[in-house]
Scaffold this motif. Structure first.
Motif: not given
Length: 410
Positions: A77-80, A383-388, A394-407
């Motif tokens: 989960n990522v957020t801006h 930027d897309e910042v990872i939550l929790d 580690a850097s370079g790991v492939q992930v699937q981001p899912h946008i979460v609204a702030a708050g």
């Protein structure tokens, strides 16, 4: 012509034609070409079915491989970050202190005769708070006064003697040496009188300290003595008992440690608002009167004093409050949730997703707001910042981001 007719007649008479059944409408017609076509069509259909089955199987296998590969990529989960900062309302803890806070000791030895005010009592400057019996000081004072009278008598006699010898010296009845001696005795007697008089004044001052009076208007916050207690003079090395503790509460001081990053935004004369957990809806206005004008090297903070008018008694000395300052936010600062931070041996990091891969970015915290933190460098609002983030991220790991609204948490 007759010959031809005879031939036909002969033919019709001698040759009997074969018997043929008339055609029936229900009898199938023999068609070898149609059977061959049906067989070809059936074979083609079977081949098409086999090919389609193989295609479906291949497609399913490819989908399974893709699904397996996608399942192997962790989802995050990522957020801006929020542009700007909450630091325009900078809330910092502070401790309330009385404007004048002093312990009250005795300056004379004796026994406590009586006390007149207990804790919580409001006193005014000059009010009698306690009385001490000092029999030794009283006796010393009587002795010093008697000694002063003796010294004054000796000085008077020395003065008369010196005057007589001066008269005799004028008649050349005594020597100059003898006259000077009597003059010197008179001066010494005068000095002894002055010393004795000073000792009397000292003992009179000590006797005055039998009365413990309030040095200023305030509230008694502690009473550590009672009737009959032995009282030791002074407040030095003998570790005497503190009789009372007095606080001036009509005006209070609040000392606040302001982080260095906001020190330039704090100015003498600005206002500050105080709140306390015991009454969060109550807002108390104060004024910034002074600051240390130096950054503490251990905490990297600026010590700021806020004075508060407490004539209504809404605050108590020693209370824990929050001082709210209005400061300008840092231009490049962003705000992120606190659960985005990673504490690593190399320093504070934040996980950012770029091109579906993780990058651990070093950041600098400006201020901690509890559930969120101000980042002064390292991040932008895009930027897309990872939550929790996981500790193993580690850097370079492939992930699937899912946008979460702030708050909001997914």
């Amino acid at each position: 012509m007759n010959t031809e007719e005879e031939k036909e007649s002969t033919t019709g008479t001698d040759v009997v034609p074969a018997h043929t059944d008339p055609p029936h409408a229900d009898a199938p017609a023999e068609n070898p070409g149609g059977v061959r076509t049906a067989v070809v069509v059936l074979a083609v259909a079977l081949l098409v079915a086999i090919a389609y089955g193989l295609h479906l199987r291949s497609t399913s296998e490819r989908r399974l491989v893709i699904t397996t590969e996608e399942a192997a990529i962790p989802s995050v989960n990522v957020t801006h970050p929020t542009a700007g900062s909450q630091a325009d309302d900078l809330a910092l803890p502070g401790t309330v202190q009385a404007f004048t806070d002093t312990p009250i000791y005795s300056r004379t030895n004796g026994y406590l005769k009586k006390w007149y005010f207990d804790i919580g009592s409001h006193v005014h400057k000059g009010d009698l708070m306690a009385e001490i019996e000092t029999p030794e000081v009283d006796q010393q004072l009587d002795q010093s006064r008697a000694e002063l009278e003796r010294m004054q008598a000796n000085a008077q006699l020395a003065g008369v003697t010196s005057s007589r010898w001066q008269a005799l010296l004028a008649k050349h009845a005594v020597s100059q040496q003898e006259a000077d001696q009597t003059r010197s005795n008179y001066i010494a007697a005068q000095a002894a009188v002055d010393a004795s008089r000073a000792n009397v004044r000292r003992l009179e001052q000590l006797q005055n300290y039998e009365r413990i009076v309030a040095p200023f208007d305030g509230v008694v916050t502690a009473r550590n003595t009672d009737i009959g207690d032995l009282i030791d003079a002074g407040s030095g090395s003998n570790n005497p008992r503190e009789l009372f503790h007095l606080d001036a509460v009509n005006r209070l001081r609040v000392y606040v440690a302001v982080p260095e990053v906001y020190s330039d935004s704090i100015h003498d004369g600005d206002t500050a608002t105080l709140t306390q957990d015991s009454n969060p809806d109550q807002k108390i206005q104060g004024n910034i009167v002074r600051n240390a004008d130096a950054i503490d090297h251990s905490s990297r903070t600026l010590n700021v004093e806020v004075d508060v008018d407490n004539s209504k008694g809404v605050l108590r000395p020693g209370a824990y409050v929050f001082a709210h300052f209005h400061v300008l936010p840092i231009g490049t600062a962003v705000t992120v949730p606190s659960n985005t931070l990673l504490f690593r041996a190399e320093g504070l990091r934040v996980g950012v997703v770029r091109d579906n891969r993780v990058q651990l970015v070093p950041v600098t915290i400006g201020h901690d707001f509890g559930s969120s933190v101000e980042i002064t460098s390292g991040l932008t609002a895009a930027d897309e910042v990872i939550l929790d983030p996981a500790d193993s991220l580690a850097s370079g790991v492939q992930v699937q981001p899912h946008i979460v609204a702030a708050g909001r948490k997914s």
